[in-house]
Design an enzyme around this catalytic site. Structure first.
Site, PDB file in Angstrom:
ATOM      1  N   LYS A  14     -48.054  18.028  21.748  1.00  0.00           N
ATOM      2  CA  LYS A  14     -48.514  17.896  23.130  1.00  0.00           C
ATOM      3  C   LYS A  14     -48.783  19.251  23.776  1.00  0.00           C
ATOM      4  O   LYS A  14     -48.288  20.284  23.333  1.00  0.00           O
ATOM      5  CB  LYS A  14     -47.526  17.043  23.944  1.00  0.00           C
ATOM      6  CG  LYS A  14     -47.760  15.550  23.657  1.00  0.00           C
ATOM      7  CD  LYS A  14     -46.898  14.629  24.465  1.00  0.00           C
ATOM      8  CE  LYS A  14     -47.256  13.181  24.058  1.00  0.00           C
ATOM      9  NZ  LYS A  14     -46.310  12.208  24.559  1.00  0.00           N
ATOM     10  N   ARG A  59     -41.635   9.940  17.740  1.00  0.00           N
ATOM     11  CA  ARG A  59     -43.043   9.542  17.562  1.00  0.00           C
ATOM     12  C   ARG A  59     -43.837  10.791  17.213  1.00  0.00           C
ATOM     13  O   ARG A  59     -43.989  11.677  18.071  1.00  0.00           O
ATOM     14  CB  ARG A  59     -43.542   8.901  18.861  1.00  0.00           C
ATOM     15  CG  ARG A  59     -44.969   8.398  18.813  1.00  0.00           C
ATOM     16  CD  ARG A  59     -45.374   7.847  20.172  1.00  0.00           C
ATOM     17  NE  ARG A  59     -46.713   7.302  20.154  1.00  0.00           N
ATOM     18  CZ  ARG A  59     -47.814   8.028  20.299  1.00  0.00           C
ATOM     19  NH1 ARG A  59     -47.734   9.323  20.483  1.00  0.00           N
ATOM     20  NH2 ARG A  59     -48.989   7.442  20.270  1.00  0.00           N
TER      21      ARG A  59
END
Ligand code: HH2
Length: 404
Positions: free
Chosen positions: A344, A379
């Site tokens: 991210k 994840r």
């Protein structure tokens, strides 16, 4: 003389018992002392001033403390946040007494008790589905959720897997690399400029891949969608888990769909914009508690609810770092914690502006720290590497628990 002093961090009564046993305490002594060796601080919000005063008195009488805002003692304010600071022994004594008091104190005592109990031991879950697939979430055995994005505009894998065969081959590789779950997403949820698509479009993209995926891989498949109609169709096809990035608070029909199909559901914190009126962890915890309540009211058993702080959603880069550093506060909710940090943007920013393909090491740091702070499902895109990071972190945390 050298007494070799060390400061031990003992977070649970089980650990306290182990430490007491190591110095040769009498078993009866261990029973008496273990509750005194664990110190916990519990923060409460919005406690009516009268109740807060009684809470303070009760904890003081047991040798603990309950800090309140100025203006509480003379009732010039209506309510206060409270910091309770005490050993587990003091909690036990004080809570027993509070349960016999008026003004909502029994409910307050129960809420404190539930939070302490949840923080003492991470929850275990054993899921099984009609098609024979199973998933175990147990302490210090991290679960790897491999990401399969079939969006043309996903930020990190940029639409590489948007043809059916490529998607299936990638999913098979993820399982070979150690994925325990495949998370299939057909709409990019990326906060910056992702294209929103209709439910019909999402189904058109998702369902053909899902149908093939379910027979191509042996692991449970979760579907990343916040639309109830898409979730319903996916579950009819045989999807195993719903991953809702709006925590059952985006589509009002979502909770009923998950309840009717009897599947586990991931509820993620999310909001539009990055403004927080109060402490960000307080807001995330309150949002997730609301999601849990919505789910339970619709008939989803608590055991089927997994929580996620929503890294990168409605949060600045600095917010994401704060949330990661304080992830353990969410243990008080009593649900297994899922963490999605993979590649991210905040990782790129923290490392001086790295693009998604160079965020592997940064992701590894978040996975290791996340597990140490209670995350149970990770994840990730790079399953092979992150499964190793997870296994290694599991091994270390296991070691701490048994040999400290
Ligand atoms: N993050 C993304 C999507 N879904 N679900 C959960 N539960 N937690 C997350 O942190 C999360 C999520 C965004 O990441 P990615 O799938 O890589 O990107 P995109 O949204 O572009 O598909």
């Amino acid at each position: 003389m050298n007494f070799n002093p060390r400061v031990l961090k003992i977070g649970s009564e089980e650990d306290a018992r182990a430490e007491l046993a190591k110095i040769g305490c009498d078993p009866l002594g261990i029973n008496i002392m273990s509750g005194k060796a664990v110190f916990q601080t519990v923060k409460l919000e919005n406690v009516p001033a009268k109740a807060a005063n009684l809470l303070k008195q009760t904890f003081l009488a047991k040798g603990g403390e309950a800090a309140v805002a100025r203006g509480t003692a003379d009732l010039t304010i209506a309510a206060t946040d409270v910091l309770v600071a005490a050993t587990l022994k003091q909690y036990r004594l004080a809570l027993a007494q509070l349960k016999m008091q008026p003004w909502g104190l029994p409910q307050l005592a129960e809420a404190i008790e539930a939070a302490l109990k949840a923080a003492e031991r991470l929850p275990e879950r054993h899921y099984s589905w009609k098609d024979g697939r199973t998933l175990a979430i147990r302490p210090r055995h991290s679960v790897i959720m491999g990401i399969l994005n079939i969006t043309p505009d996903s930020f990190s894998d940029g639409g590489k897997f948007n043809t059916l065969d490529k998607a299936l081959r990638h999913a098979e590789q993820l399982v070979k690399d150690g994925a325990d779950i495949i998370d299939l997403g057909a709409e990019s949820t990326r906060p910056y400029g992702a294209a929103k698509i209709s439910a019909a479009e999402e189904e058109e993209r998702l369902l053909p891949v899902l149908a093939r995926l379910l027979s191509a891989v042996p692991v449970p498949v979760s579907v990343d969608t916040y639309k109830a109609s898409v979730a319903d169709e996916a579950l009819r096809l045989g999807a195993h888990i719903i991953n809702d990035v709006w925590g059952l608070q985006g589509d009002p029909a979502m909770a009923e769909v998950a309840a009717r199909h009897g599947v586990p559901v991931v509820v993620m914190h999310n909001q539009n914009g990055t403004v927080y009126e109060r402490d960000i962890m307080a807001e995330i915890a309150a949002f997730l508690r609301k999601s849990i309540a919505i789910g339970e009211n619709a008939g989803i058993p608590l055991e089927h609810i997994l929580i996620d702080p929503g890294i990168g959603f409605g949060k600045t880069a600095a917010d994401n770092l704060t949330v990661l550093s304080r992830l353990d506060e969410l243990a008080a909710l009593g649900c297994p914690l899922l963490l999605g940090t993979s590649r991210k943007r905040f990782i790129g920013e923290a490392l001086g502006g790295l693009p998604p393909e160079d965020r592997g090491e940064g992701t590894a740091a978040t996975v290791a720290l996340g597990i140490a702070k209670g995350a149970r499902i990770l994840r990730v895109h790079d399953v092979k590497a992150m499964a190793r990071v997870a296994r290694m972190t599991d091994a270390i945390t296991q070691e701490v628990m048994t040999n400290g």
